[in-house]
Design a protein around this motif. Structure first.
Motif, PDB file in Angstrom:
ATOM      1  N   MET A   1      52.320  29.129  43.627  1.00 39.27           N
ATOM      2  CA  MET A   1      53.694  28.766  43.178  1.00 39.27           C
ATOM      3  C   MET A   1      53.698  28.398  41.662  1.00 39.27           C
ATOM      4  O   MET A   1      54.526  28.632  40.816  1.00 39.27           O
ATOM      5  N   ASN A   2      52.441  27.608  41.573  1.00 37.72           N
ATOM      6  CA  ASN A   2      52.436  26.927  39.869  1.00 37.72           C
ATOM      7  C   ASN A   2      52.296  28.466  39.000  1.00 37.72           C
ATOM      8  O   ASN A   2      52.919  28.092  38.012  1.00 37.72           O
ATOM      9  N   THR A   3      51.580  29.250  39.438  1.00 36.19           N
ATOM     10  CA  THR A   3      51.335  30.319  38.474  1.00 36.19           C
ATOM     11  C   THR A   3      52.426  31.105  38.276  1.00 36.19           C
ATOM     12  O   THR A   3      52.837  31.688  37.248  1.00 36.19           O
ATOM     13  N   VAL A   5      55.693  29.972  38.150  1.00 31.71           N
ATOM     14  CA  VAL A   5      56.632  29.098  37.423  1.00 31.71           C
ATOM     15  C   VAL A   5      55.912  29.398  36.044  1.00 31.71           C
ATOM     16  O   VAL A   5      56.738  29.475  34.927  1.00 31.71           O
ATOM     17  N   ASN A   6      54.759  29.213  35.843  1.00 33.76           N
ATOM     18  CA  ASN A   6      54.074  29.377  34.473  1.00 33.76           C
ATOM     19  C   ASN A   6      54.417  30.816  33.679  1.00 33.76           C
ATOM     20  O   ASN A   6      54.644  30.847  32.682  1.00 33.76           O
ATOM     21  N   TYR A   7      54.118  31.757  34.719  1.00 31.47           N
ATOM     22  CA  TYR A   7      54.557  33.054  34.345  1.00 31.47           C
ATOM     23  C   TYR A   7      56.048  33.240  33.635  1.00 31.47           C
ATOM     24  O   TYR A   7      56.194  34.027  32.791  1.00 31.47           O
TER      25      TYR A   7
END
Length: 65
Positions: A1-3, A5-7
């Motif tokens: 999920m963090n990836t 959001v970063n994307y």
């Protein structure tokens, strides 16, 4: 999920940085095209007609101050 959001953050920043320059490039291309058409002697595609103020005759105002 963090990836994800970063994307999305990277895409948003890229859009904020590239958006104005892409809009400016499109505007410059449109202006260049209009200048080339005018230099070639072609009429503008959207010619404006003379604007009429009104079909009714105007009557001077009788208001006093």
């Amino acid at each position: 999920m963090n990836t994800l959001v970063n994307y999305l953050v990277v895409l948003a920043v890229a859009a904020l940085l590239l958006g104005p320059s892409l809009y400016g490039m499109a505007r410059e291309r449109r202006i260049d095209r209009q200048l080339r058409e005018a230099a070639a002697g072609r009429s503008q595609p959207k010619a404006r007609r003379a604007q009429k103020s009104s079909s009714r005759s105007t009557v001077p105002s009788t208001a006093t101050w």
